[in-house]
Design an enzyme around this catalytic site. Structure first.
Site, mmCIF file in Angstrom:
data_model
loop_
_atom_site.group_PDB
_atom_site.id
_atom_site.type_symbol
_atom_site.label_atom_id
_atom_site.label_comp_id
_atom_site.label_asym_id
_atom_site.label_seq_id
_atom_site.Cartn_x
_atom_site.Cartn_y
_atom_site.Cartn_z
ATOM 1 N N LYS A 197 32.008 45.249 55.432
ATOM 2 C CA LYS A 197 31.244 45.303 54.058
ATOM 3 C C LYS A 197 30.997 43.876 53.567
ATOM 4 C CE LYS A 197 32.258 45.797 49.680
ATOM 5 N NZ LYS A 197 31.100 45.108 49.186
ATOM 6 N N CYS A 256 36.271 28.384 48.473
ATOM 7 C CA CYS A 256 37.643 28.918 48.170
ATOM 8 C C CYS A 256 38.591 27.630 48.236
ATOM 9 C CB CYS A 256 38.252 30.019 49.142
ATOM 10 S SG CYS A 256 37.956 29.764 50.732
ATOM 11 N N GLU A 294 42.608 36.710 52.547
ATOM 12 C CA GLU A 294 42.429 34.843 52.271
ATOM 13 C C GLU A 294 41.680 34.702 51.109
ATOM 14 O OE1 GLU A 294 40.718 31.877 51.525
ATOM 15 O OE2 GLU A 294 39.142 32.074 53.142
ATOM 16 N N GLU A 335 40.846 29.270 38.750
ATOM 17 C CA GLU A 335 39.498 29.081 39.836
ATOM 18 C C GLU A 335 38.532 29.257 39.121
ATOM 19 O OE1 GLU A 335 39.182 31.757 43.183
ATOM 20 O OE2 GLU A 335 38.782 29.789 44.559
HETATM 21 P P1 ADP Z 1 34.165 37.603 43.613
HETATM 22 O O1 ADP Z 1 35.006 37.796 42.547
HETATM 23 O O2 ADP Z 1 33.998 36.376 44.194
HETATM 24 O O3 ADP Z 1 32.859 38.335 43.594
HETATM 25 P P2 ADP Z 1 35.629 39.530 44.885
HETATM 26 O O4 ADP Z 1 37.030 39.389 45.406
HETATM 27 O O5 ADP Z 1 35.319 40.378 43.577
HETATM 28 O O6 ADP Z 1 34.982 38.309 44.614
HETATM 29 O O7 ADP Z 1 34.825 40.285 46.063
HETATM 30 C C1 ADP Z 1 34.800 40.030 47.416
HETATM 31 C C2 ADP Z 1 34.515 41.217 48.139
HETATM 32 O O8 ADP Z 1 35.306 42.215 47.910
HETATM 33 C C3 ADP Z 1 33.102 41.827 47.818
HETATM 34 O O9 ADP Z 1 32.564 42.362 49.192
HETATM 35 C C4 ADP Z 1 33.367 42.943 46.967
HETATM 36 O O10 ADP Z 1 32.613 43.977 46.833
HETATM 37 C C5 ADP Z 1 34.824 43.604 47.421
HETATM 38 N N1 ADP Z 1 35.414 44.307 46.601
HETATM 39 C C6 ADP Z 1 35.594 43.901 45.025
HETATM 40 N N2 ADP Z 1 36.369 44.943 44.570
HETATM 41 C C7 ADP Z 1 37.082 45.614 45.704
HETATM 42 C C8 ADP Z 1 38.039 46.480 45.680
HETATM 43 N N3 ADP Z 1 38.623 47.312 44.637
HETATM 44 N N4 ADP Z 1 38.129 47.163 46.776
HETATM 45 C C9 ADP Z 1 37.524 46.763 48.044
HETATM 46 N N5 ADP Z 1 36.421 45.660 47.738
HETATM 47 C C10 ADP Z 1 36.347 45.264 46.602
#
Ligand code: ADP
Length: 502
Positions: A200, A309, A275, A406
């Protein structure tokens, strides 16, 4: 999308890919729309225009993808392939990444904002080399033979050995800062180990993963080995990681989402690698040449617009050299040219999204309100595009929010220190522990400092160096487990102990 403004700047393949109406999901080696028919737009951060329309996978699509990955593992040709056959498919994929590096770099730039030149030289080179490195491991997965004693059965004899087996179906959830590179960190060890994958990509940057899907088909991977579901966190990512058919989750992203994924994984006892975020210190000792330190510090924070990161977002300089080094970093920042990733002269490109630009600008404002002074930058760049000026903040202490949280943008906080123990304490005074760099040629002090730093990587006279062969990951709230190196492969393998009574 309207290609007229950029058609002359990109390859024919890039233009043709962008001109496609809707980018679909890859399930069972077929390009399919979401069952609901839903789509979402991905935006070009340099123009603020739509770069593509992408299928929006919901729980039912996720379920189809997981089932396809399960069939590929249990019943398909993938599970019967020899390690050498898996290796050769991965090597073919690496060659295809090389052959399509320019197009992949352009798509990464159009989706994420980053420089095409850097995306090609750094991201795409590392993707191809990462697949090659991991392809090599496919033929080197070994168990051991063990001479077991079994003291409670006198005279018993057993032949005992271990087998390393693929952990199963892997959910790979990746972020938007290095979209294809981080995807390869998950795909590489998973495929080498013999797993199947549901990938994904981040909703902000789905395009290169989808282009890689074409290359996966061209390389000849059997149906279901790699499935790609595009969508957001709540509707696509969450049902994927919570799916009972998933055996391992590999996630790169924010600490907040990582914790949620960890909790969801434990419910099914799904294995996980996380990570996560960082607030990595750059420590300049007093023997370091100030100009070298300033350039190093600027590169450590401004590369990829600070959306890294392990970006060096906290700069600790010995008080004797503080004014000189900070002055030089500020001069470098002020001299950086803002512009789109398609412009080879631009040194600072737009951030990934309006939301991210706003978040970073809000942090700058919070810093100023808490008493910081901006000696360079200090806010949004002019004109169209999600630009933030490279910013250097001083008059900051470790308890200011800009020094603790961050920011994930081109914002550096600089602080003076007195002695080695003090700087180690300050560097560790954070929930994070991803990376740290030390700038000095004084071997004794450098080696005294290295064990004191709570960080998964310590770089000396460099920052954020990565290689397929070297483990990368976090201490403390920067994560659990390692990407890259042998350690990454182990996390995609189970160990089966076999006992044969003789
Ligand atoms: P950022 O805050 O930098 O956008 P995220 O940690 O929110 O980074 O997102 C990283 C990835 O995790 C993306 O592919 C996002 O769609 C996915 N993501 C966000 N929330 C969830 C969740 N609750 N479960 C699984 N994947 C998620």
């Amino acid at each position: 999308m309207d290609l007229s403004a950029i058609r002359h700047l990109v390859t024919e393949q890039t233009a043709a890919f962008l001109a496609a109406g809707e980018h679909r999901l890859l399930i069972d080696n077929e390009w399919v729309p979401a069952l609901s028919g839903a789509t979402f737009e991905t935006i070009n951060p340099a123009t603020e225009e739509v770069a593509g329309r992408v299928a929006f996978a919901g729980p039912a699509d996720v379920d189809r993808a997981v089932q396809s990955a399960r069939r590929a593992l249990d019943d398909g040709p993938w599970g019967r392939m020899t390690p050498a056959q898996r290796q050769n498919l991965m090597l073919r994929l690496a060659d295809l990444v090389d052959a399509n590096a320019q197009t992949l770099a352009e798509l990464e730039s159009i989706d994420n904002g980053k420089s095409v030149a850097l995306a090609k030289a750094v991201d795409m080179t590392l993707v191809a080399e990462f697949f090659r490195y991991m392809a090599g491991w496919a033929t080197k997965i070994e168990g051991s033979t063990i001479d077991a004693s079994v003291p409670f059965i006198p005279g018993a004899k057993f032949m005992t050995y271990t087998r390393r087996e693929p952990v199963g179906v892997v959910a790979a959830v990746v972020p938007w800062n290095f979209p294809l590179l981080v995807a390869s960190w998950k795909l590489g060890p998973a495929l080498a180990a013999g797993c199947t994958v549901v990938l994904k990509p981040a909703e902000q940057t789905p395009l290169t993963a989808l282009y890689l899907g074409r290359l996966i088909l061209e390389a000849g991977f059997p149906p279901g080995v790699v499935n790609i579901v595009t969508g957001d966190g709540p509707s696509t990512g969450a049902p994927l990681v919570a799916h009972p058919g998933i055996n391992k989750v590999s996630f790169t992203g924010s600490t907040e989402v990582g914790k949620r994924i960890g909790h969801a994984s434990i419910d099914n006892m799904t294995r996980f690698t996380l990570e996560l975020g960082g607030k990595s210190p750059v420590i300049v000792l007093d023997d370091c040449d100030p100009a070298t330190a300033a350039q190093g510090a600027a590169n450590a924070i401004f590369f990829n617009q600070g959306q890294v990161c392990c970006a060096g977002s906290r700069l600790y300089i010995h008080k004797k050299q503080f004014d000189r080094v900070v002055g030089d970093v500020a001069k470098i920042a002020d001299g950086m040219r803002l512009g789109p990733g398609l412009d080879p002269q631009a040194q600072i490109n737009p951030l990934v999204s309006r939301e991210q630009m706003q978040r970073v600008c809000d942090y700058i404002q919070i810093g100023l309100e808490q008493g910081a002074t901006a000696v360079a930058g200090g806010g949004r760049g002019e004109g169209t595009g999600y630009y933030v000026k490279p910013t250097v903040l001083v008059d900051v202490s470790n308890d200011h929010r800009v020094a603790r949280e961050e920011i994930f943008g081109p914002v550096l906080v600089a602080m003076p220190y007195d002695d080695l123990d003090e700087v180690a304490r300050q560097a560790n005074d954070t929930p994070y522990g991803l990376g740290a760099s030390i700038w000095s040629n004084d071997l004794t002090r450098v080696h005294r400092l290295i064990p004191k730093l709570q960080a998964g990587s310590v770089w000396v006279n460099s920052h954020a160096m990565l290689d397929a062969s070297v483990p990368f990951g976090g201490y403390k709230q920067s994560g659990i487990g390692r990407d890259m190196g042998r350690a990454a492969l182990d996390a995609y393998l189970e160990t089966k102990a076999v006992w044969i009574a003789l």
